[in-house]
Design a protein around this motif. Sequence first.
Motif, short mmCIF file in Angstrom:
data_model
loop_
_atom_site.label_atom_id
_atom_site.label_comp_id
_atom_site.label_asym_id
_atom_site.label_seq_id
_atom_site.Cartn_x
_atom_site.Cartn_y
_atom_site.Cartn_z
N ALA A 45 0.84 -1.20 0.00
CA ALA A 45 0.00 0.00 0.00
C ALA A 45 0.87 1.25 0.00
O ALA A 45 0.60 2.21 -0.72
CB ALA A 45 -0.93 -0.02 1.21
N GLN A 51 -1.08 5.67 -6.34
CA GLN A 51 -2.19 5.22 -7.19
C GLN A 51 -3.55 5.35 -6.49
O GLN A 51 -4.58 5.15 -7.11
CB GLN A 51 -1.97 3.76 -7.61
CG GLN A 51 -0.78 3.60 -8.55
CD GLN A 51 -0.40 2.14 -8.74
OE1 GLN A 51 -1.20 1.25 -8.52
NE2 GLN A 51 0.84 1.91 -9.15
N PHE A 52 -3.51 5.62 -5.20
CA PHE A 52 -4.78 5.78 -4.46
C PHE A 52 -5.34 7.17 -4.77
O PHE A 52 -4.63 8.17 -4.67
CB PHE A 52 -4.54 5.63 -2.96
CG PHE A 52 -5.73 6.02 -2.13
CD1 PHE A 52 -6.90 5.26 -2.17
CD2 PHE A 52 -5.71 7.16 -1.34
CE1 PHE A 52 -8.01 5.64 -1.43
CE2 PHE A 52 -6.81 7.54 -0.60
CZ PHE A 52 -7.97 6.77 -0.64
N GLU A 53 -6.61 7.19 -5.15
CA GLU A 53 -7.25 8.47 -5.48
C GLU A 53 -7.78 9.10 -4.20
O GLU A 53 -8.67 8.53 -3.56
CB GLU A 53 -8.40 8.26 -6.46
CG GLU A 53 -7.93 7.83 -7.84
CD GLU A 53 -9.11 7.50 -8.75
OE1 GLU A 53 -10.19 8.08 -8.57
OE2 GLU A 53 -8.93 6.63 -9.61
N THR A 56 -11.42 8.93 -2.30
CA THR A 56 -12.15 7.66 -2.45
C THR A 56 -11.95 6.84 -1.18
O THR A 56 -11.29 7.27 -0.24
CB THR A 56 -11.66 6.87 -3.69
OG1 THR A 56 -10.27 6.60 -3.54
CG2 THR A 56 -11.90 7.67 -4.96
N PHE A 58 -10.47 4.66 1.23
CA PHE A 58 -9.15 4.08 1.52
C PHE A 58 -9.29 2.68 2.13
O PHE A 58 -8.50 1.79 1.82
CB PHE A 58 -8.36 4.98 2.49
CG PHE A 58 -7.00 4.43 2.83
CD1 PHE A 58 -5.92 4.65 1.97
CD2 PHE A 58 -6.78 3.68 3.98
CE1 PHE A 58 -4.66 4.14 2.27
CE2 PHE A 58 -5.52 3.16 4.28
CZ PHE A 58 -4.46 3.40 3.42
N TRP A 61 -9.75 0.24 -0.52
CA TRP A 61 -8.52 0.13 -1.31
C TRP A 61 -7.50 -0.77 -0.59
O TRP A 61 -6.93 -1.68 -1.18
CB TRP A 61 -7.96 1.54 -1.54
CG TRP A 61 -6.72 1.60 -2.39
CD1 TRP A 61 -6.65 1.45 -3.74
CD2 TRP A 61 -5.38 1.82 -1.94
NE1 TRP A 61 -5.35 1.58 -4.16
CE2 TRP A 61 -4.55 1.81 -3.09
CE3 TRP A 61 -4.79 2.05 -0.70
CZ2 TRP A 61 -3.17 2.00 -3.03
CZ3 TRP A 61 -3.41 2.24 -0.64
CH2 TRP A 61 -2.62 2.21 -1.79
N ARG A 64 -8.53 -4.35 -0.38
CA ARG A 64 -8.36 -5.04 -1.66
C ARG A 64 -6.92 -5.56 -1.78
O ARG A 64 -6.68 -6.66 -2.26
CB ARG A 64 -8.68 -4.08 -2.81
CG ARG A 64 -8.78 -4.76 -4.13
CD ARG A 64 -9.27 -3.80 -5.21
NE ARG A 64 -9.32 -4.48 -6.50
CZ ARG A 64 -9.67 -3.90 -7.61
NH1 ARG A 64 -10.03 -2.64 -7.62
NH2 ARG A 64 -9.67 -4.58 -8.74
N GLU A 145 -18.02 -3.93 -3.84
CA GLU A 145 -16.64 -3.78 -3.33
C GLU A 145 -16.00 -5.15 -3.11
O GLU A 145 -14.83 -5.35 -3.43
CB GLU A 145 -16.67 -2.99 -2.01
CG GLU A 145 -16.91 -1.50 -2.20
CD GLU A 145 -17.18 -0.76 -0.89
OE1 GLU A 145 -16.85 0.42 -0.81
OE2 GLU A 145 -17.74 -1.36 0.06
#
Lengths: 185, 263
Positions: A45, A51-53, A56, A58, A61, A64, A145
């Motif tokens: 991470a 790459q994390f927007e 949005t 977290f 993300w 995932r 999700e």
Amino acid sequence: MNRADQQIFEKIAFEHVDRLFGTALKLTRNSAEAEDLVQETFTRAFQHFDQFEQGTNFKAWIFRILVNTYINGYRRKERAPVLVDFTEMEPVYEEAAQETSFLNQPAESLYDLLDDEVKQALERLPEEYRMVLLLASVEGFSYEEIAKMVGCPIGTVMSRLFRARALMRKSLVEYARERGLREKK
Amino acid sequence: MNCSEARKLVHLFVDGALDPRANVDVLAHLNMCAACSARFEDAKKFEEFLRSKLRHDETPAGVRIRLESGIARLSQPWPARMAWRLKRHPMAAMSGVAAVLAISLVGWQTCGVLFTCPYVRASADHYLRIAAGELPMTVPGSAATLAGSVPVRKFDGLEHSGRGVFALSDNLRDAVGDAYRMTHCPTGSRCVVLFSVSLPGVDIGNHDCVEMHGRKFTRWEYDGCRLVCWKDEKNGLYCIMVCKKQEMEDDALLNIASLAATE
């Protein structure tokens, strides 16, 4: 990554550490592996934080990343004997889906089950079911999700979740019955 | 909406995944059907029950520390990371580089991040259960096996809390990782663990090699643990390890190793 981004990452990542470690522990059923899984998740991470927007989700993300890391690296061959052949389980699902005795159980006996008894029932679930149950029921992720995390269609997630709950009910009813019998003796 | 149609939607309803129109239809049905209403209530109660029983415990402090130090290490540029290591533990840092090079050359498992790879294959509890005869002598995820257990050893000036379990492994990195996992030293305390490694034809190598009392010792570093290994003609490779990033002079560690080697 600059110092400010690092601080942002640390702040938001550590907000989820209990959930990440708890989920890792329930997936791997081994504290050493759970520790390694969470560390690898944090490492990945951190390395891909660009790459994390921003703005949005977290939590979705990083979960995932956790699920992907688990699927790719920690689902080991030696776990195979624990897994159950799905076709063999089919009658169990049907039975579980039709199970009405849960409703007939005195609520106090079932809901008095200990945390450990519920955790044992979870551990007995096939891995795919355990994973979606944790992500949906404990973490509160949406079907969509979860589908992205586990790489399955939404319909598969829904059917796994339904079956996971049915199997959990069945297991817990058995626990409650056994406990009732023990107490009568 | 009839009962059969409503009951098909029970999970979607509980998960809040119904579209608004279907949600209204379900609620209308539940208002006039006591049986379905009971079933939906039960599903909701069961879901809340699962959520409360499967809640996560707080993450152990040791795990948090490990994560924080991992991030701190990653956030440093690679030359700075090595410079820090060289300044703090010059010999150990060099031996780490040598170890990684050696490992690359002989084809052992490589890793993306120096010194932070998950080599460990089993928990200390797993080993202890093997030692107690409750589990077969195989460690998940590697060819490592357990040879037996030894009494707890105590060395001068050190509180010892190692479990005293001998690990046999198919490579030194796994064995070191296993031993690392077997130590449960309270933060800030001084503790050591002694373990042996059975590697056919193993040599301690020449990296960071020191000779004391006619015996060769090699120094390693593993994820904050520092260790010294030596070869025993009869029993293979022995290592003594000091964990939890505690401060210890190289000479002191070597003296302990020398003491252990002569026992």
